[in-house]
Design a protein around this motif. Structure first.
Motif, PDB file in Angstrom:
ATOM      1  N   GLN A 154      -5.150  12.218   6.210  1.00 59.33           N
ATOM      2  CA  GLN A 154      -5.646  10.984   5.604  1.00 59.33           C
ATOM      3  C   GLN A 154      -5.152   9.738   6.324  1.00 59.33           C
ATOM      4  OE1 GLN A 154      -6.181  10.755   1.266  1.00 59.33           O
ATOM      5  NE2 GLN A 154      -5.100  12.721   1.123  1.00 59.33           N
TER       6      GLN A 154
ATOM      7  N   THR B  63      -7.460   7.442   8.615  1.00 58.51           N
ATOM      8  CA  THR B  63      -8.375   6.403   8.141  1.00 58.51           C
ATOM      9  C   THR B  63      -7.713   5.342   7.264  1.00 58.51           C
ATOM     10  OG1 THR B  63      -8.987   7.817   6.260  1.00 58.51           O
ATOM     11  CG2 THR B  63     -10.360   7.947   8.243  1.00 58.51           C
ATOM     12  N   ARG B  64      -6.514   5.641   6.734  1.00 51.31           N
ATOM     13  CA  ARG B  64      -5.816   4.686   5.880  1.00 51.31           C
ATOM     14  C   ARG B  64      -4.341   4.651   6.232  1.00 51.31           C
ATOM     15  NH1 ARG B  64      -8.100   7.397   0.556  1.00 51.31           N
ATOM     16  NH2 ARG B  64      -8.342   9.041   2.110  1.00 51.31           N
TER      17      ARG B  64
ATOM     18  N   ILE C  50      -3.167   4.124  -2.169  1.00 53.11           N
ATOM     19  CA  ILE C  50      -4.358   4.356  -1.348  1.00 53.11           C
ATOM     20  C   ILE C  50      -4.489   5.809  -0.886  1.00 53.11           C
ATOM     21  CG2 ILE C  50      -4.433   1.965  -0.562  1.00 53.11           C
ATOM     22  CD1 ILE C  50      -3.285   2.921   2.129  1.00 53.11           C
TER      23      ILE C  50
ATOM     24  N   ASN D  34       0.833  -1.199   0.000  1.00 57.10           N
ATOM     25  CA  ASN D  34       0.000   0.000   0.000  1.00 57.10           C
ATOM     26  C   ASN D  34       0.867   1.249   0.000  1.00 57.10           C
ATOM     27  OD1 ASN D  34      -2.510  -1.326   0.023  1.00 57.10           O
ATOM     28  ND2 ASN D  34      -2.404  -1.609   2.234  1.00 57.10           N
TER      29      ASN D  34
END
Length: 216
Positions: free
Chosen positions: A44, A47-48, A32, A5
């Motif tokens: 960000q 959440t990721r 992502i 990722n």
């Protein structure tokens, strides 16, 4: 194997789009997060969670050095690969000190970018012509280990593991070479960080050079 990722933080949209096109051609990667500055990126991350971040240095609001330092402090498992137009020693060293695991120039070939991402993810850091052990040696200066580091004592097995770490072997590869379990190697690696006070693998390499454990 699951895809790696990725996140991209760069304020130049044209460059981001070109980089995205390169990465989309590789099934091993999954983009992502895309951000135009450090502040946006950190928002960000709530959440990721990427495995590797491709980080520009010069960005508005929160630059790459500030963002890398924040990530290194608060997101220990995320690796940062600096991707910059600047090839001056100062930028390289400052990013390494902030916690980056590698440094590439933006004009690097796509194949090198792909290799660097995979190496940072699997090995923990990436050295190339610009970010090499030789350059680190020149920048830290020979014989400049501080008194605290000079007093650190490593046993034979710790020295053996340290040498293999500096050669970019993974925990599994080290375990296979010296006939130990991966968990035991992880314990040795953690102890090396604690004993030397190193914040990342680049710090371990610098320590090993200063102490004469490895030579370049």
């Amino acid at each position: 194997m699951k895809p790696i990722n990725l996140a991209i933080a760069d304020d130049h949209k044209i460059f981001r789009n070109g980089l995205k096109a390169t990465l989309e051609d590789c099934a091993d990667f999954n983009l992502i997060i895309e951000a135009s500055n450090g502040k946006e990126l950190i928002g960000q991350l709530a959440t990721r969670t990427p495995d590797v971040i491709l980080m520009d240095i010069k960005m508005p609001e929160m630059d790459g050095m500030q963002t890398t330092a924040h990530i290194h402090q608060n997101f220990k498992d995320i690796k940062v690969l600096a991707l910059s137009m600047h090839n001056e020693d100062k930028y390289i060293v400052d990013m390494m000190k902030a916690g980056a695991s590698g440094y590439l120039l933006k004009n690097a070939e796509p194949e090198e970018i792909i290799e660097a991402i995979s190496t940072v993810y699997n090995k923990g850091f990436y050295f190339n012509e610009h970010l090499s052990v030789t350059l680190i040696k020149q920048l830290v200066g020979p014989g400049q280990a501080d008194a605290g580091q000079q007093s650190i004592e490593l046993n034979d097995r710790e020295v053996e593991v340290l040498k293999l770490v500096c050669q970019e072997y993974s925990n599994q590869e080290i375990a296979d070479k010296i006939f130990l379990s991966v968990r035991t190697v992880e314990g040795y690696r953690a102890r090396l960080f604690e004993k030397t006070g190193s914040k990342n693998l680049v710090g371990l390499v610098i320590f090993a050079i200063k102490r004469g454990i490895i030579s370049v």
